[in-house]
Each structure stands twice: as C-alpha cells, then as structure tokens.
Write an enzyme that holds these catalytic residues in place. Structure first.
Site, short mmCIF file in Angstrom:
data_model
loop_
_atom_site.label_atom_id
_atom_site.label_comp_id
_atom_site.label_asym_id
_atom_site.label_seq_id
_atom_site.Cartn_x
_atom_site.Cartn_y
_atom_site.Cartn_z
N ARG A 115 0.84 -1.21 0.00
CA ARG A 115 0.00 0.00 0.00
C ARG A 115 0.87 1.25 0.00
O ARG A 115 0.57 2.24 -0.67
CB ARG A 115 -0.92 -0.01 1.23
N PHE A 138 -11.86 -3.96 -5.60
CA PHE A 138 -11.88 -4.88 -4.46
C PHE A 138 -11.27 -4.17 -3.25
O PHE A 138 -10.38 -4.69 -2.57
CB PHE A 138 -11.10 -6.17 -4.78
N ASP A 187 -16.21 -2.15 -4.13
CA ASP A 187 -16.26 -3.45 -3.48
C ASP A 187 -17.69 -3.97 -3.53
O ASP A 187 -18.65 -3.19 -3.50
CB ASP A 187 -15.80 -3.36 -2.03
N ASP A 199 -6.87 -5.62 -6.19
CA ASP A 199 -6.53 -6.39 -4.99
C ASP A 199 -7.66 -7.38 -4.70
O ASP A 199 -8.35 -7.28 -3.68
CB ASP A 199 -6.31 -5.44 -3.81
N CYS A 246 -3.56 -13.20 -4.12
CA CYS A 246 -3.27 -13.69 -2.77
C CYS A 246 -3.52 -15.19 -2.65
O CYS A 246 -3.66 -15.71 -1.55
CB CYS A 246 -4.10 -12.93 -1.73
#
Length: 380
Positions: free
Chosen positions: A194, A210, A232, A281, A321
C-alpha cells in the site's frame, strides 16, 4: 513441516488425535516431533526437528519470543502479524496484533490445544517490552477447521472488550472490526505494498478495485490523489471504508461504491473513463488446485479490463493472494491479458507479502502474495 496421510507406512503405540508424536523415516532416522490428527489429510504437522525436544511451556515461550524478536527487527509492530503458523514453527495458528488487541485464528487440532498457552506466552513476552494487551478475540471460524474434525468458533478468550479497534498504518487510520471483519479483521500483509503506490498518486485519478475497507484507496488519497474511487461488492465493507475515509479527513476526494468489479469495469470502459492508476486487490479466486483454471480466467479478465482503463503511460498495481496461483502462472496470465488488449507493460517493481508474513522456504504454502506495479503503454 507437513506429513500427509499417504506418506505414512505404519503407526505404533497409543495416542489420541491432537497428541504430540515422534516421527521416523523409513530406516528409523528420527525426523522430529509434531501433532497428529487422523481426521486430516495433513496427518502430522511437525513442531521441531529435534526428536528429544519436549513440546512444553518453555518450548512455546521460546517459539513466541523468537517470533517477536524477528518482527521487532523487520516491521512496524504497532499492528502486525505476530505468529504466522508454519513460518514461525507453530503450525496451524495465526495471531494478529491490532494496536493493543490480539486476534487468534486456530486451524489445526493439535495447536488448538496449545492456543491458550501460546497466547499467555505472547502476552508475557510483549509485556516485557512494555506492550500491554487489553483483550484477545478468537476468529477460528474458517471452513478448513471442519477438515480437521473441528467446529468453527469465534468469541472472547478472556474478558470481553470493545472489539472496534483503531489502528494506524503508514500514517492512515482505520477502524478494525475484529468480530465481523474478513479473516482476523484487516489484511496486514499488504502494508508495504500500500505504501509503494503512494509515489504514483499525487494529482492522480485512481480506481481501487476490491477495496475491502478502503486501504489502497486511502493511501492514494493520503498521498495527494486528486480523485479516488474505491469499489467493493460488500456493502458492509464499503460502509467501513467510508468511515475510514472520514477518520482521515479524505471523504471529499476518496469515494466508494458497492458494485461487482466484473460488471463495473466494462461499464467504465464503455463510458470512456480513464485513470492514472488502477489497483486490483481481489480475493483469492482459487483455494485449491482443482479450480486454478477458472481462477486464471478471472485474473485475466480483470487485468485485461483494468489495462483498458489505464491512461497511456499510466500505472497498474495488480496482485494475487492465492498460493495456488503461482508466481509463474500469475505472471503468464498478466502477459496474456496485455497481449489481448495490445498494451506494453513496463515493470516498475515486484513485491510479496510484508515481512511479518515470512516466507519459509521449507513451506511453500507460506508464499502466497504476488504484487506487481506496471506502467501501461499503448502499442505504437
């Protein structure tokens, strides 16, 4: 660190699931000690390679002290992951520190029996450095516990306390809801990623996809972005992000919308919208090898759409991720997306998870986060 059910030739002696057992290889050489669970495909999780080592309170204290010493040298410990399972040689447990609150996620039967000892040792170790913990909350509600023959659970470990916790990371304030937030309440693994986008943000128009509780979007706003839109699919997440924007006095420049990213990106493209920086993300699109093929389609689609929205010479920050979306596969997927939309990518940098989520080379599953920043240029 893991011994699977199909790797065991024989078992001798009496024990209960969750007990510590001694492991030998095929010719009797002692491999170490760990806890066994016949309900799990991961039949044994090793805790030490020393076959003579007792797994007692002193051993737990040593592991906890080593984990804390490591973090003091490598990360900002105001809020960080204190214990990262196998990577800290305490398999199956995660403990995050949010200011003066600990959140525990226990995912294996053997470590579940030791979790209170681990927590108490951790509180003692922290107190010796003047860090006083006011409360501990358990978030052992992941579905994977069922594969261990365990029930999912959540609740206070000790006395109740206010579970809305104010933290500060990279100079940005967040209200963390440790009861209802995803996982343990906040994703600490992207802390320095970030921070890495900030130099691209002064005066920029930014799209954060996201956004969850707004962390990348707020870093962009704090770094001087002219306009930031965070997206989101969770209304709860958006409301938390809006609260976080107000906490930082950024609500005038950082806005949030509750939308499906896969639906919104084509709409923005159709309207002719462009951005100086687009951030992707997403959650893990795959949590098993069997669903990797569909995950690749998802990653390719969002990266392809995002590249179309980046101004010529602008930037794309994109990540995965998922442990099963390997570095090689993720890189190949991004390359394919760029080729499909006739974009040239110049890599600015490649990053992984923050050091408080250490990558243990003997445990492949500890390496999961891949994070790229690219400059996106039209083919000319």
């Amino acid at each position: 660190m893991w011994i699977y059910d199909n790797e065991i030739a024989s078992i001798a002696g009496s024990f209960a699931d969750g007990d510590i057992v001694l492991v030998h290889d095929f010719d009797g050489y002692p491999l170490g000690r760990g806890f066994i669970n016949r309900h799990s495909k991961i039949r044994i999780r090793l805790m030490t390679r020393n076959a003579a080592q007792e797994i007692d309170r002193d051993f737990i204290r040593m592991r906890v002290q080593n984990a804390w010493n490591y973090r003091k040298k490598t990360v900002d410990t105001g809020s960080c992951r204190l214990i990262f399972g196998e990577a800290d040689f305490l398999p199956g447990i995660v403990i995050d520190k949010f200011s003066d609150v600990l959140v525990v996620e226990s995912l294996a039967l053997g470590i579940d029996r030791l979790k209170e000892t681990i927590v108490e040792a951790l509180k003692e170790v922290l107190a010796e450095d003047g860090v006083i913990i006011r409360g501990v909350y358990e978030r052992s509600d992941a579905k994977v516990r069922e594969q261990e023959g365990m029930e999912r659970c959540k609740g206070f470990l000790g006395e109740p306390f206010d579970t809305n916790v104010l933290i500060e990371e990279n100079g940005v304030k967040y209200m963390v809801d440790v009861v209802n937030g995803q996982k343990t309440g906040f994703f600490l693994d992207q802390k320095y990623n970030r921070q890495s986008i900030r130099r691209l943000c002064p005066g920029a128009r930014v799209l954060d996809c996201f956004t969850h509780t707004g962390s990348f979007a707020l870093n962009a706003g704090a770094a001087g972005a002219a306009e930031v839109l965070g997206v989101d699919a969770s209304q709860t997440g958006v409301e938390q992000a809006e609260l976080n924007a107000r906490l930082n006095g950024l609500e005038d420049r950082v806005k949030f919308v509750c939308r499906d990213v896969f639906e919104l990106l084509p709409e923005l493209e159709e309207k002719g919208e462009t951005f100086d920086l687009v951030i992707l993300d997403p959650p893990a699109f795959t949590k098993s090898r069997s669903s990797v093929k569909n995950a690749v389609k998802g990653y390719r689609e969002i990266n392809l759409r995002a590249m179309k929205l980046v101004k010529d010479g602008g930037f794309l920050a994109t990540c995965s991720c998922s442990h099963f979306m390997t570095y090689e596969l993720f890189t190949q997927t991004i390359r394919q997306a760029a080729q499909n939309v006739h974009k040239r990518l110049r890599q600015v940098e490649f990053r992984t998870q923050a050091p408080d989520h250490p990558i243990l080379w003997a445990a492949d599953e500890s390496y999961y986060l891949k994070f790229y920043i690219f400059q996106v240029c039209d083919e000319k």
